[in-house]
Design a protein around this motif. Structure first.
Motif, mmCIF file in Angstrom:
data_model
loop_
_atom_site.group_PDB
_atom_site.id
_atom_site.type_symbol
_atom_site.label_atom_id
_atom_site.label_comp_id
_atom_site.label_asym_id
_atom_site.label_seq_id
_atom_site.Cartn_x
_atom_site.Cartn_y
_atom_site.Cartn_z
ATOM 1 N N ASP A 137 -2.795 9.054 0.396
ATOM 2 C CA ASP A 137 -2.100 7.845 -0.034
ATOM 3 C C ASP A 137 -0.641 7.884 0.408
ATOM 4 O O ASP A 137 0.269 8.089 -0.397
ATOM 5 C CB ASP A 137 -2.208 7.721 -1.554
ATOM 6 N N ASN A 139 1.368 5.615 1.252
ATOM 7 C CA ASN A 139 2.234 4.517 0.821
ATOM 8 C C ASN A 139 2.722 4.649 -0.614
ATOM 9 O O ASN A 139 3.612 3.905 -1.033
ATOM 10 C CB ASN A 139 1.502 3.183 0.986
ATOM 11 N N ALA A 161 -3.239 8.214 10.916
ATOM 12 C CA ALA A 161 -3.199 6.779 10.654
ATOM 13 C C ALA A 161 -4.524 6.267 10.094
ATOM 14 O O ALA A 161 -5.601 6.665 10.556
ATOM 15 C CB ALA A 161 -2.857 6.029 11.940
ATOM 16 N N GLU A 162 -4.413 5.383 9.096
ATOM 17 C CA GLU A 162 -5.574 4.714 8.499
ATOM 18 C C GLU A 162 -6.669 5.715 8.123
ATOM 19 O O GLU A 162 -7.848 5.514 8.423
ATOM 20 C CB GLU A 162 -6.125 3.659 9.459
ATOM 21 N N LYS A 164 -8.299 8.672 5.197
ATOM 22 C CA LYS A 164 -8.487 8.975 3.781
ATOM 23 C C LYS A 164 -8.652 10.479 3.619
ATOM 24 O O LYS A 164 -8.941 11.194 4.588
ATOM 25 C CB LYS A 164 -9.715 8.243 3.247
ATOM 26 N N ASP A 167 -10.481 13.361 5.987
ATOM 27 C CA ASP A 167 -10.427 13.110 7.430
ATOM 28 C C ASP A 167 -9.640 14.201 8.163
ATOM 29 O O ASP A 167 -10.013 14.613 9.271
ATOM 30 C CB ASP A 167 -9.793 11.749 7.715
#
Length: 313
Positions: A137, A139, A161-162, A164, A167
């Motif tokens: 997370d 952000n 990037a992008e 969770k 990954d």
């Protein structure tokens, strides 16, 4: 920001001094079986050293889990039980992607933030500047504050990037397929090269590999594999014979021979005339691999079913 580090092995001992130098707050170290090196580090940093995470980590804003993969889930559960809403856990353990996803879910349910971090190199060599790949997370304000603090401490922390949680762990394990496989090949190949007295000459004949970027080289290998598997299989067989004739250890080449043989058999009826794209080749190779795996599984099951029962205990 109050920082706790769980696990004072090589990774924890590397990260603690860099964070301690920021001077934002004393570091808390936690290890159930601290070594002399851990005790010396705690003394040198003026840091607390405790044996039970649940007793002290509730007071920390940022927790770095630097334990081995087998303990990753347990540590996440322990952190989740602490009374510390908004706390951030950076998990550096080499655990399976599913363990990391489960840990992230557990912390999310109790209002915490979880970041999956993969160490993409050797801390013993790179120290705090060893590349780190994070997924989670990004952000969240608490995570951004923790990230900024680690960057100020000199960490080479890059965000996937992008992505969770899980990954980054998945990428690390895929990297291990390549690096550990290459390490094993180096052992088998260089032992033989040294035996034949041609190790340095081998480096010379491999020098063309250095002239091609690694991604392009790997995609060239898989793209041409379907087209040339039969011819390359013959080379593998000759290489294996050379090592066996010299009574040298041969452990990987039979597996390599099996892979090339499976591809050559599968492609015998297709008669490719053009080199496929890397994507096309990989899809076809996945299908071949799954087919070979199903056959092997069926054969194993048949052997088990036909086996005579042993004596009862």
């Amino acid at each position: 920001m109050r920082i706790g580090i769980i696990g004072v092995g090589e990774v924890g001992r590397c990260f603690a001094p860099a964070l301690s130098q920021l001077g934002s707050a004393p570091i808390l170290l936690c290890d159930p079986r601290p070594t002399r090196a851990a005790e010396d580090l705690a003394r040198d940093l003026g840091a607390g050293l405790v044996g039970c995470a649940s007793e002290a980590l509730g007071a920390c804003d940022l927790v770095l889990s630097c334990v081995n993969g087998a303990a990753a889930g347990e540590i996440a559960a322990t952190v989740a039980d602490c009374d510390a809403p908004g706390q951030v856990l950076f998990d550096f353990a080499t655990a399976s992607p599913q363990v990391k996803r489960d840990a992230a879910d557990a912390l999310r349910r109790c209002g915490r933030h979880y970041v999956d971090v993969a160490i993409m190199g050797a801390v013993s060599i790179g120290g705090v500047e060893t590349p780190l790949l994070a997924a989670g997370d990004e952000n969240a304000e608490a995570v951004q504050s923790a990230r900024d603090l680690m960057l100020r401490a000199g960490f080479r922390l890059a965000w996937l990037a992008e992505a969770k949680p899980g990954d980054a762990a998945s990428l690390k394990l895929l990297r291990s397929v390549f690096t550990k496989g290459l390490e094993a090949l180096a052992v088998e190949c260089l032992v033989a090269a040294e035996h034949f007295g041609v190790r340095h000459a081998l480096y010379e004949v491999l020098s063309d590999v250095d002239g091609t970027p690694l991604p392009a080289f790997l995609e060239m290998l898989v793209s041409t594999h379907l087209l040339h598997a039969e011819r390359r299989l013959a080379e593998v067989e000759q290489a294996e014979s050379q090592l066996r004739d010299a009574d040298l250890p041969v452990r990987l080449l039979p597996c390599i021979r099996g892979l090339f043989g499976a591809t050559a058999t599968a492609m015998a009826q297709e008669r490719l005339t053009e080199t496929p794209s890397p994507g096309e080749a990989l899809k076809r190779l996945e299908t071949i691999g799954k087919s070979v795996g199903r056959v092997a599984k069926d054969q194993s099951t048949a052997r088990t079913e036909n086996r005579e029962p042993g004596p009862r205990c």
